[in-house]
Design an enzyme around this catalytic site. Structure first.
Site, PDB file in Angstrom:
ATOM      1  N   CYS A   1     -31.263  -7.529  -2.780  1.00  0.00           N
ATOM      2  CA  CYS A   1     -30.917  -7.113  -4.137  1.00  0.00           C
ATOM      3  C   CYS A   1     -31.152  -8.250  -5.132  1.00  0.00           C
ATOM      4  CB  CYS A   1     -29.443  -6.723  -4.211  1.00  0.00           C
ATOM      5  SG  CYS A   1     -29.024  -5.185  -3.390  1.00  0.00           S
TER       6      CYS A   1
ATOM      7  N   GLU B   1     -29.190  -9.424  -7.473  1.00  0.00           N
ATOM      8  CA  GLU B   1     -28.053 -10.330  -7.653  1.00  0.00           C
ATOM      9  C   GLU B   1     -28.043 -11.410  -6.582  1.00  0.00           C
ATOM     10  OE1 GLU B   1     -28.149  -7.072  -7.507  1.00  0.00           O
ATOM     11  OE2 GLU B   1     -26.519  -6.114  -8.586  1.00  0.00           O
TER      12      GLU B   1
ATOM     13  N   CYS C   1     -24.042  -3.480  -6.141  1.00  0.00           N
ATOM     14  CA  CYS C   1     -23.640  -2.809  -4.900  1.00  0.00           C
ATOM     15  C   CYS C   1     -22.515  -3.603  -4.218  1.00  0.00           C
ATOM     16  CB  CYS C   1     -24.836  -2.652  -3.973  1.00  0.00           C
ATOM     17  SG  CYS C   1     -25.272  -4.163  -3.082  1.00  0.00           S
TER      18      CYS C   1
ATOM     19  N   CYS D   1     -23.396  -7.102  -2.842  1.00  0.00           N
ATOM     20  CA  CYS D   1     -23.562  -8.113  -3.904  1.00  0.00           C
ATOM     21  C   CYS D   1     -22.219  -8.510  -4.499  1.00  0.00           C
ATOM     22  CB  CYS D   1     -24.519  -7.608  -4.973  1.00  0.00           C
ATOM     23  SG  CYS D   1     -26.224  -7.565  -4.366  1.00  0.00           S
TER      24      CYS D   1
END
Ligand code: THU
Length: 145
Positions: A57, A59, A95, A98
């Site tokens: 991801c 992040e 999410c 993260c």
């Protein structure tokens, strides 16, 4: 204390990082911009893989860039996500993985900025991940054991 100018700069950096997203499998492009306590900006985008579980991801990509550069203390993160090639019209909250990854380095008051092209919404890590799991938090204080 984050100024309006800093928030706008962070939002723009997340939107810009999003342009580099590698997302041929979902068509969903995400950008993140992490402001270090050192004043530096660390950005990331999502990086997908044909083996879907290997996807990273945005992040965590930003977090990896920051920690790899020696920064472990953060002032805020901005996140922008939506269908690749289109303007960001919805907020994209991080999410669960993260949220947990941010909790490794950031406290409950850590500001998370959700970014749309025409708006932003500010929340905190504590709001998005109450009762976060920590291992030896007091002992480690961002130092290696
Ligand atoms: N994604 C992120 O980059 N950050 C999140 O917090 C949510 C999901 C990415 C992963 C994947 O490449 C795509 O968005 C669709 O799930």
């Amino acid at each position: 204390m984050l100024t309006d100018a800093q928030l706008r700069q962070l939002a723009q950096a997340a939107l810009l990082a999003r342009q580099n997203a590698w997302c041929p499998h979902s068509g969903f492009a995400v950008g993140a911009a992490l402001l270090g306590e050192d004043g530096a900006l660390y950005t990331g985008c999502n990086l997908e893989n044909a083996s879907y579980g290997a996807t990273l991801c945005a992040e965590r990509a930003a977090l990896a860039a920051a920690v790899s550069a020696g920064c472990r203390h953060f002032a805020a993160i901005a996140i922008a996500g939506g269908r690749a090639g289109l303007p960001v019209t919805e907020f994209c909250p991080p999410c669960g993985i993260c949220r947990q990854a941010l909790a490794e380095f950031c406290g409950e008051d850590f500001p998370i900025l959700l970014v749309r092209e025409d708006d932003m919404r500010r929340c905190t890590l504590g709001e998005l991940l109450p009762l976060a799991f920590h291992l030896n938090r007091e002992e480690s204080k961002h130092e290696n054991v």
